[in-house]
Design a protein around this motif. Structure first.
Motif, PDB file in Angstrom:
ATOM      1  N   LEU A  94      -2.710   0.729 -20.686  1.00  0.00           N
ATOM      2  CA  LEU A  94      -3.661   1.393 -22.053  1.00  0.00           C
ATOM      3  C   LEU A  94      -4.882   0.548 -22.332  1.00  0.00           C
ATOM      4  N   GLY A  95      -6.102   1.579 -21.097  1.00  0.00           N
ATOM      5  CA  GLY A  95      -7.397   0.550 -21.331  1.00  0.00           C
ATOM      6  C   GLY A  95      -8.611   0.852 -22.643  1.00  0.00           C
ATOM      7  N   PRO A  96      -8.722   0.397 -22.241  1.00  0.00           N
ATOM      8  CA  PRO A  96     -10.145   0.742 -23.731  1.00  0.00           C
ATOM      9  C   PRO A  96     -10.337   2.069 -23.514  1.00  0.00           C
ATOM     10  N   HIS A  97     -11.261   2.314 -22.576  1.00  0.00           N
ATOM     11  CA  HIS A  97     -11.617   3.863 -22.510  1.00  0.00           C
ATOM     12  C   HIS A  97     -10.318   5.017 -21.866  1.00  0.00           C
ATOM     13  N   ASP A  98      -9.052   4.530 -22.295  1.00  0.00           N
ATOM     14  CA  ASP A  98      -8.329   5.131 -22.296  1.00  0.00           C
ATOM     15  C   ASP A  98      -7.243   5.713 -23.539  1.00  0.00           C
ATOM     16  N   ARG A  99      -7.230   6.931 -23.462  1.00  0.00           N
ATOM     17  CA  ARG A  99      -6.656   7.766 -24.855  1.00  0.00           C
ATOM     18  C   ARG A  99      -5.010   8.177 -24.759  1.00  0.00           C
ATOM     19  N   LEU A 100      -4.660   8.500 -25.417  1.00  0.00           N
ATOM     20  CA  LEU A 100      -3.169   9.107 -25.741  1.00  0.00           C
ATOM     21  C   LEU A 100      -3.030   9.846 -27.052  1.00  0.00           C
ATOM     22  N   ASP A 101      -3.004  11.301 -26.731  1.00  0.00           N
ATOM     23  CA  ASP A 101      -2.957  11.808 -27.855  1.00  0.00           C
ATOM     24  C   ASP A 101      -2.248  11.916 -28.833  1.00  0.00           C
TER      25      ASP A 101
END
Length: 295
Positions: A94-101
């Motif tokens: 997961l990158g710094p701007h990625d989101r996982l709900d």
């Protein structure tokens, strides 16, 4: 990039939302997301897809799935691949701007608990409500696979019910007992063995001056638990019933009797022998007194 697994699996790139139509690829992506930022060994991926009977060329098949997923998740602003090869398998980073709900859900739950412990029920309720709004349906939709995904869906459902309960507790602490009654009746019908919902409904009804209805909820819970599981209601439910019979002040907005308190031998305010019939007689007497005063 936003990944959503609290519902059917979806990937939101910002400009479009994608789904994975091939079941085996979906299992691979879901497994990597559930174990995000951890290496998932190839044998575990194979077991998630095929169980104990993988095909002869399963290694080649997994390589193809990974290659196709890398293309699906390619990001022009991110030079390295989202899915990296790491012995003995693969890792989704997961990158710094990625989101996982699911991670957002955990963070909101933590914020809600912190606010509740600090005595800020409105803030807690807002955090729990935001956490529940992330859900679009059962975790991972109808995707069924091996122990990793099965374990996640089991955890997710338990965590969702816990969040619902804490959201209701925050609402009760905020004085919204009347507006919660309808929702609690629905939850009790949907989860008849979940004692916390019975307890919360009893409190909401009692605070709404519906003591008789609150006691009926207890009797209903008692019948269900003894018939379905052969057990008596737990301490928390029993203490709320006794508190209602005793008109205990602890059922006011300060909160219900805590389940970790020592058992009280008779009642909670020193008046022994109080029964549901006593409550009914008192209610009838109050009504007659009110009529006489009105006259």
């Amino acid at each position: 990039m936003r990944y959503e697994i609290l519902g059917s699996l979806r990937v939101d790139t910002g400009s479009s939302t994608s789904t994975v139509n091939a079941r085996n690829m979906e299992v691979v992506l879901a497994t990597l997301l559930v174990r995000a930022d951890e290496v998932v060994p190839i044998p575990q991926l194979a077991h998630e897809i095929w169980g104990d009977a993988p095909p002869r060329r399963h290694l080649a098949a997994i390589h193809v799935y990974i290659s196709q997923l890398r293309k699906l998740l390619a990001d022009a602003d991110r030079p390295e691949s989202v899915i990296a090869t790491r012995s003995p398998g693969y890792i989704l980073r997961l990158g710094p701007h990625d989101r996982l709900d699911s991670e957002e859900f955990k963070q909101l739950m933590q914020s809600g608990r912190k606010a509740a412990r600090a005595g800020r029920p409105e803030e807690a309720a807002a955090a729990f409500e935001a956490a529940l709004e992330l859900w679009r349906g059962p975790a991972l939709g109808d995707l069924r696979a091996g122990p990793i995904l099965e374990g996640f869906t089991t955890w997710a459902e338990e965590a969702r019910l816990e969040c619902v309960g804490m959201h209701i507790d925050a609402g009760l602490a905020s004085g919204r007992h009347r507006e919660l009654i309808g929702r609690l009746y629905s939850l009790v019908a949907e989860h008849p063995l979940h004692e916390a919902f019975h307890r919360q409904l009893m409190i909401a009804l009692y605070r709404s001056e519906r003591q008789a209805d609150a006691l009926r909820v207890y009797r209903s819970a008692h019948r269900i638990l003894t018939a379905e599981l052969g057990i008596e209601p737990g301490r928390a439910l029993r203490e709320v019933q006794r508190a209602i019979l005793a008109a205990d002040h602890r059922l006011d907005l300060a909160g219900p009797p805590r389940a970790d308190r020592a058992e009280q031998p008779a009642d909670l305010d020193g008046r022994a022998g109080i029964t549901e019939r006593t409550v009914a007689r008192r209610s009838a007497g109050d009504a007659r007194t009110g009529h006489r005063e009105a006259a």
